[in-house]
Design a protein around this motif. Structure first.
Motif, mmCIF file in Angstrom:
data_model
loop_
_atom_site.group_PDB
_atom_site.id
_atom_site.type_symbol
_atom_site.label_atom_id
_atom_site.label_comp_id
_atom_site.label_asym_id
_atom_site.label_seq_id
_atom_site.Cartn_x
_atom_site.Cartn_y
_atom_site.Cartn_z
ATOM 1 N N PRO A 23 -2.109 61.346 25.532
ATOM 2 C CA PRO A 23 -3.279 60.435 26.123
ATOM 3 C C PRO A 23 -4.436 61.185 26.302
ATOM 4 O O PRO A 23 -4.621 62.476 26.683
ATOM 5 N N LEU A 29 0.437 58.145 29.092
ATOM 6 C CA LEU A 29 1.351 58.048 28.237
ATOM 7 C C LEU A 29 2.420 57.294 28.702
ATOM 8 O O LEU A 29 3.124 57.639 29.883
ATOM 9 N N VAL A 125 -0.138 54.854 24.455
ATOM 10 C CA VAL A 125 -1.122 55.490 25.292
ATOM 11 C C VAL A 125 -1.722 54.031 25.840
ATOM 12 O O VAL A 125 -1.878 53.142 24.939
#
Length: 336
Positions: A23, A29, A125
């Motif tokens: 991320p 994430l 993400v």
């Protein structure tokens, strides 16, 4: 991680092993639990629309999963939260559309599974600001279709200005249509369902449709006008002809809401009838984060029912074939 990847436009998705993404700033994430299949994903893979995705890419914008990691500056959600990844992956937050509550019209928006990688993967993400919390009362299997099919049709009914006691007709009873008719009923309308398949019309009846019309053997325009005409017609079919039929089914002052995006996307509208009949044509594109939160609340309260079948990501191409062939009663959902 395992992901379904479109290697080039027009090619079938491939199951590939990819690194778990990290991320970035302001991102989270998400470990995917469920991901719904929308016809838009097929249009994306085929490159059907004027604005095309850039392959290789991971489709999917009906994702539901658990936040596993926060990127720098992300803090709106916590590790362990269950969230939904919707079509609106992000928007600028500053333009006239964003600040007036129409973030879905932002010209700088990013779209999950289209301009950015989506939810056909074990991990994804997403922008921390644009994922939406899923209430505990809503299962992941149900939350996935609500994340697009639900919020899209909920928004279409809102923008239609449907009033209690009016008549709404839904053209196309599938993943979106089976929810559109439920929202129309929640808004207090008499609901007519139109489709080509008896099985889907039986589903519509079970969900509360007041009348059903099989357009394969009955002229839907004539049948709807015989019932008094429609105040609102919601076009959810994958071909242009039902859009024109939906318009012709309107009574004076009626509103056609265009939602689906057929690949050959042109319809003919009679100007004389439009003007003298005081009719309106409205385009409706998905819904905002606030709309999705409302959709989840309605479902948590038991006001809507999801018709969905669980599938495996490895069967993505068979799923696409089933959707295109009309073999899916409503929605397919990958469960991880």
């Amino acid at each position: 991680m395992k992901a379904a990847v479109v290697p080039e436009l027009g090619a079938k998705p491939e199951i590939q092993d990819l690194p778990v993404p990290e991320p970035g700033p302001g991102q989270v994430l998400v470990r995917m639990v469920a991901s719904g299949i929308c016809h838009t994903d097929i249009h994306a893979a085929h490159g059907d629309w004027p604005v095309k995705p850039n392959p290789p890419f991971v489709p999917g914008h009906e994702g539901v999963g658990i936040v596993e990691k926060l990127g720098p500056g992300a803090g709106l959600h916590a590790v362990g939260d269950r969230v939904a990844i919707a079509w609106l992956g992000s928007a600028c937050g500053n333009c006239s559309y964003c600040v007036s509550g129409w973030e879905t019209l932002c010209e700088s928006q990013q779209n999950s599974g289209y301009s950015i990688d989506g939810a056909y993967a074990e991990y994804a993400v997403a922008d921390d600001r644009f994922v939406v919390a899923v209430p505990g009362e809503v299962s992941s299997l149900d939350a996935a279709p609500l994340t697009c099919a639900g919020v899209t049709t909920f928004k279409s009914i809102k923008v239609s200005r449907l009033q209690p006691g009016e008549t709404a007709v839904v053209f196309g009873i599938g993943g979106l249509g089976h929810l559109a008719l439920q929202y129309a009923r929640i808004f207090g309308a008499r609901v007519i369902a139109v489709d080509l398949e008896d099985e889907k019309l039986e589903l519509a009846t079970s969900l509360g449709a007041d009348h059903v019309i099989n357009a394969r053997d009955t002229d839907p325009v004539e049948a709807i006008q015989d019932l008094g005409g429609a105040d609102v017609a919601v076009a959810l079919a994958s071909a242009p002809k039902p859009f024109e039929q939906a318009f012709s089914s309107l009574r004076r002052g009626g509103r056609l809401v265009c939602v689906a995006l057929p690949a050959s996307g042109t319809m003919s509208v009679p100007i004389f009838d439009t003007v003298l009949g005081g009719k309106s044509i409205i385009g409706s594109i998905v819904g905002t984060r606030a709309d999705l939160a409302d959709v989840f609340k309605l479902h948590a309260a038991g006001r809507t029912k999801i018709i969905a079948e669980s599938r495996r990501l490895e069967d993505v191409n068979a799923c696409f074939d089933d959707v295109l062939a009309g073999r899916v009663p409503a929605r397919l959902v990958f469960e991880f």
